[in-house]
Design a protein around this motif. Structure first.
Motif, short mmCIF file in Angstrom:
data_model
loop_
_atom_site.label_atom_id
_atom_site.label_comp_id
_atom_site.label_asym_id
_atom_site.label_seq_id
_atom_site.Cartn_x
_atom_site.Cartn_y
_atom_site.Cartn_z
N ARG A 24 33.11 8.86 -9.24
CA ARG A 24 31.69 8.50 -9.12
C ARG A 24 30.85 9.68 -9.59
NH1 ARG A 24 29.36 6.96 -3.90
NH2 ARG A 24 27.77 6.16 -5.34
N LYS A 28 27.33 9.68 -15.19
CA LYS A 28 28.17 8.78 -15.99
C LYS A 28 28.14 7.39 -15.37
CE LYS A 28 31.32 12.59 -17.16
NZ LYS A 28 32.69 13.12 -17.00
N LEU A 29 27.71 6.43 -16.16
CA LEU A 29 27.68 5.04 -15.73
C LEU A 29 28.69 4.26 -16.57
CD1 LEU A 29 25.74 3.33 -13.79
CD2 LEU A 29 24.70 2.53 -15.90
N PRO A 30 29.54 3.45 -15.94
CA PRO A 30 29.66 3.14 -14.52
C PRO A 30 30.72 3.99 -13.84
CG PRO A 30 30.99 1.63 -15.78
CD PRO A 30 30.36 2.56 -16.78
N SER A 31 30.79 3.89 -12.50
CA SER A 31 31.92 4.45 -11.77
C SER A 31 33.18 3.73 -12.20
CB SER A 31 31.72 4.28 -10.25
OG SER A 31 30.55 4.93 -9.82
N CYS A 92 28.15 -2.35 -12.98
CA CYS A 92 27.19 -1.83 -13.96
C CYS A 92 27.80 -1.63 -15.34
CB CYS A 92 26.59 -0.52 -13.45
SG CYS A 92 25.35 -0.76 -12.14
N GLN A 93 29.11 -1.90 -15.48
CA GLN A 93 29.72 -1.81 -16.79
C GLN A 93 29.03 -2.74 -17.79
OE1 GLN A 93 33.50 -4.25 -17.46
NE2 GLN A 93 33.77 -3.65 -15.32
N GLN A 149 21.83 -0.09 -20.83
CA GLN A 149 21.92 1.28 -20.33
C GLN A 149 21.15 2.25 -21.23
OE1 GLN A 149 24.02 3.88 -21.84
NE2 GLN A 149 23.51 5.40 -20.29
N TYR A 163 19.57 7.78 -12.51
CA TYR A 163 20.06 6.43 -12.26
C TYR A 163 21.58 6.46 -12.22
CZ TYR A 163 21.25 6.07 -17.25
OH TYR A 163 21.79 6.28 -18.49
N TYR A 164 22.13 5.76 -11.27
CA TYR A 164 23.58 5.65 -11.15
C TYR A 164 23.92 4.45 -10.28
CZ TYR A 164 22.56 8.39 -6.88
OH TYR A 164 22.04 8.85 -5.69
N ASP A 165 25.19 4.06 -10.26
CA ASP A 165 25.57 2.89 -9.48
C ASP A 165 25.98 3.29 -8.07
OD1 ASP A 165 27.89 4.14 -10.25
OD2 ASP A 165 28.79 2.41 -11.21
N LEU A 171 22.53 -0.90 -9.15
CA LEU A 171 21.98 0.27 -9.84
C LEU A 171 20.91 0.89 -8.96
CD1 LEU A 171 22.13 1.83 -12.59
CD2 LEU A 171 20.14 0.47 -13.28
#
Length: 357
Positions: A24, A28-31, A92-93, A149, A163-165, A171
Motif C-alpha cells: 500500500r 502508487k495507485l492501486p494497492s 482503483c485499478q 488516474q 490521492y490513494y486507495d 479513492l
C-alpha cells in the motif's frame, strides 16, 4: 493477535499461503498483492477455486487491507509439486487501466472531489475526502485515451492534494496526515535492516516561478518572441548551508489564473527537499505497539543515531507486508512530510516539537 493472511473470493476463505506480499502506498495507485502456495488447498476437490477477474478481499488478521479483483490466478503442476499463485489489485485499478470518459471531453464547473467522483462512478468506486476541496477546477479538455488516474493526477497536483486507495477499495483525497503511530522504528529494537539516502543533485537553493507569454506583434510576423514575468519564489529550508543553485519553473496558466503560483513553487521546493531524504526500513512486525497495521500517510517516530536521525517524525509513504521462508517483516519507505505537501516547512517543525515536547 493473529496476522494470518486470508484471500476471500467466491465465498471461499483461502489461507495458509507460503509467500505473501501486499503493498500500500500514497504514491502508487492501486494497492496490489501477490500470494503463492506450494500445494492445492487442503480438503478441496475444486482445483479451480478462483477465476481471473473475480472480486476479492485480502485481510491480515481481522483487518481488511485490499478490496479489489484477481488479475491473475496461476495454478501449476509437475511430477514433483503443485503450486498456485494469485496476483491482484484494488478496485482503483480500473481508474489506472481504463480511459476517462466525460461529456464532450471538456471539464468545467467541478471541484476536484466532484471530478474524481464522476470519473470513478462507472466502475463502482466511491471517492471521499477529509479536507476542503471546494475550489472549482479551471476548465480544461481531456486528451483522448488518457486514463481517469491521469486526469485525477493533473487536478490533484493543481489542488495540492494526495490521492490513494483505502482498504475498502475506494479513492481518498487528502493532504499530509497528522496522525502519529503508537510506536516507531528504533535502532536496536525492531529494525532488521535500514538504508538512508541523502541527495543534493535534485535540490536547488532558490526556485523562481515565471509565466510565459508570446508577443502578438512578433507572433503575427512569424517570429515568436517570449516574455516572462516572475510570479513567485521559494528558498530551500537549508539554503544558507548550500551553494547557490537556481531553478526556474514555468507556471501553468491555470495556476496563474487562480493566483496559485506561490503554491506551485512551494510544492516544487518542498517535494524536492523532502525526497532528498529517504529512509528504507525493514521491521520485524506488520503492526505498531498498539496492534495497528503500519498505515500509509501516518507519522512514524524515528530513532536511528547511526544515520544521525534522532527524534525525527517522518511520513510513511509506502508499506509492504511480506511473509516468506525468511520470516514475517514490513518494508517501509519514510520521508519528511514536506515531500508530500505544499505547506511551509516550518509547519512540520512545529508538529515535531509538539509531539516530542
Amino acid at each position: 493477535m493473529s496476522d494470518d493472511l486470508t484471500l476471500i473470493c467466491n465465498g471461499k476463505i483461502l489461507s495458509g499461503w507460503d509467500s505473501v506480499r501486499v503493498t500500500r502506498s500514497i504514491e502508487k495507485l492501486p494497492s496490489d498483492f501477490e500470494l503463492s502456495l506450494m500445494d492445492y488447498f487442503p480438503g478441496s476437490d475444486d482445483k479451480q477455486l478462483v477465476k481471473e477477474g473475480n472480486p476479492c478481499v485480502v485481510k491480515i488478521g481481522a483487518d481488511t487491507v485490499i478490496t479489489g479483483y484477481i488479475d491473475r490466478w496461476a495454478p501449476m503442476i509437475s511430477s514433483q509439486r503443485h503450486a498456485v499463485r494469485a496476483i491482484g489489485r484494488s478496485k482503483c485499478q480500473d481508474l489506472v487501466d481504463c480511459s476517462a470518459t466525460w461529456p464532450n471531453n471538456v471539464v468545467s464547473q467541478v471541484t476536484p472531489l466532484q471530478l474524481a467522483q464522476r470519473l470513478a462512478s462507472p466502475y463502482g468506486i466511491t471517492v471521499s475526502s477529509d479536507v476542503d476541496v471546494g475550489t472549482v477546477v479551471p476548465q480544461f479538455t481531456l486528451n483522448w485515451g488518457e486514463s481517469s488516474q491521469e486526469v485525477i493526477e493533473r487536478v490533484t497536483r493543481w489542488a495540492a492534494l494526495l490521492y490513494y486507495d483505502l482498504p475498502d477499495g475506494s479513492l481518498f483525497l487528502t493532504r499530509v496526515g497528522t496522525t502519529q503511530a503508537a510506536s516507531g522504528v528504533k535502532q536496536g529494537q525492531n529494525i532488521q535492516a535500514a538504508a538512508y539516502g541523502a541527495t543534493m543533485d535534485e535540490r536547488f537553493s532558490i526556485y523562481t516561478g515565471v509565466s510565459m507569454s508570446v508577443s502578438p506583434l512578433n507572433e503575427e510576423s512569424g517570429n515568436e518572441a517570449y516574455s516572462s514575468v516572475a510570479l513567485a519564489t521559494a528558498s530551500d529550508p537549508e539554503a544558507t548551508q548550500m551553494r547557490y543553485r537556481n531553478r526556474t519553473i514555468i507556471v501553468e496558466s491555470t495556476m496563474t489564473a487562480n493566483q496559485q503560483a506561490q503554491q506551485c513553487i512551494d510544492w516544487e521546493m518542498n517535494r524536492r527537499y523532502g525526497r532528498s531524504k529517504t529512509l528504507q526500513i525493514t521491521v520485524d512486525s506488520w503492526r505498531d505497539s498498539a496492534g495497528t497495521l503500519w498505515t500509509p500517510n501516518t507519522l512514524i517516530p524515528i530513532s536511528l543515531p547511526v544515520f544521525g536521525l534522532e527524534d525525527e517524525l517522518w511520513l510513511l509513504g509506502e508499506v509492504t507486508y511480506i511473509k516468506d521462508d525468511q520470516g514475517t517483516v514490513a518494508e517501509m519507505v519514510l520521508m519528511p512530510p514536506a515531500a508530500f505537501s505544499v505547506e511551509p516547512y516550518q509547519f512540520y517543525t512545529n508538529i515535531r516539537e509538539a509531539n516530542y515536547g
